[in-house]
Write a protein that holds these residues in place. Structure first.
Motif, short mmCIF file in Angstrom:
data_model
loop_
_atom_site.label_atom_id
_atom_site.label_comp_id
_atom_site.label_asym_id
_atom_site.label_seq_id
_atom_site.Cartn_x
_atom_site.Cartn_y
_atom_site.Cartn_z
N CYS A 53 -51.57 26.20 62.94
CA CYS A 53 -52.49 25.18 63.43
C CYS A 53 -53.71 25.91 63.99
O CYS A 53 -53.57 26.83 64.79
CB CYS A 53 -51.81 24.35 64.51
SG CYS A 53 -52.95 23.29 65.41
N ILE A 55 -55.86 24.90 65.96
CA ILE A 55 -56.17 24.54 67.35
C ILE A 55 -55.29 25.30 68.34
O ILE A 55 -55.78 25.95 69.24
CB ILE A 55 -56.05 23.01 67.55
CG1 ILE A 55 -57.10 22.29 66.70
CG2 ILE A 55 -56.21 22.66 69.04
CD1 ILE A 55 -57.05 20.79 66.76
N CYS A 56 -53.97 25.22 68.14
CA CYS A 56 -53.09 25.80 69.16
C CYS A 56 -52.37 27.05 68.67
O CYS A 56 -51.69 27.72 69.45
CB CYS A 56 -52.07 24.76 69.63
SG CYS A 56 -50.86 24.33 68.38
N HIS A 65 -47.74 16.87 64.00
CA HIS A 65 -48.26 17.88 64.95
C HIS A 65 -49.70 17.56 65.32
O HIS A 65 -50.05 17.51 66.50
CB HIS A 65 -48.16 19.28 64.35
CG HIS A 65 -48.75 20.33 65.24
ND1 HIS A 65 -48.09 20.82 66.34
CD2 HIS A 65 -49.98 20.92 65.24
CE1 HIS A 65 -48.88 21.69 66.97
NE2 HIS A 65 -50.02 21.77 66.32
N CYS A 70 -49.78 18.47 69.07
CA CYS A 70 -50.70 19.60 69.29
C CYS A 70 -51.31 19.49 70.71
O CYS A 70 -51.37 18.40 71.27
CB CYS A 70 -51.81 19.57 68.24
SG CYS A 70 -52.89 21.01 68.33
#
Ligand SMILES: [Zn+2]
Length: 166
Positions: A53, A55-56, A65, A70
């Motif tokens: 991912c 983002i994270c 997610h 997330c």
């Protein structure tokens, strides 16, 4: 798969009754059809590359997610006025999370101005995810929250005007 989720089609039918704009309905349809271009699905289609991912940094990126588990999604849900399920969103099942939202959207106890928020919350989370690599430093949960409220308010004003015209 189909036997495990006998009411998937019922769920999709409900989307057309949700009071929101066509682009958001189409997006909800794709989310519940598992047809949003997330990393997990692109990998199944043979795409190579980073499977985390963006983002994270978690390994693997499913629709569930992005929209529910997330870090950014969690922040947006937590800040929203829309009630999250007791014990939080399901960690794996986008189907059960969307079912929860669709049912809450029809709840008689929730005020209209709260009920109408959830399609916009999902929409903003998804938009956010798509712009994230470019706007990583510009993500402000509170600003996103304000956009969601504005989107929902604009829509309900438009609906009031429509009703008065009829
Ligand atoms: Zn993530």
């Amino acid at each position: 798969m189909a036997e495990l989720r006998p009411s998937l089609n019922d769920q999709k039918d409900k989307i057309w009754d949700i009071p929101t704009v066509t682009k958001v309905k189409a997006f909800l349809w794709r989310a519940s059809s598992e047809a949003l271009p997330v990393v997990d699905l692109l990998k199944i289609r043979g795409m190579k590359g980073d499977s985390r991912c963006q983002i994270c940094g978690e390994e693997g990126e499913s629709i569930n997610h992005v929209l529910f588990t997330c870090t950014v999604a969690r922040q947006i849900w937590a800040l929203s006025r829309f009630p999250s399920p007791m014990g939080g969103f399901d960690a794996f099942s986008v189907y059960s999370n969307l079912s929860y939202l669709f049912n809450m959207g029809k709840s008689r106890i929730l005020p209209q101005q709260i009920k109408r928020l959830f399609p916009w919350i999902l929409w903003r989370i998804w938009k956010n995810r798509n712009f994230f690599p470019f706007e990583a430093r510009a993500f402000h949960p509170l600003e996103t929250q304000q956009k969601i409220e504005d989107d929902a308010k604009k829509l309900s004003m438009a609906q009031i005007v429509d009703n008065e015209r009829e």
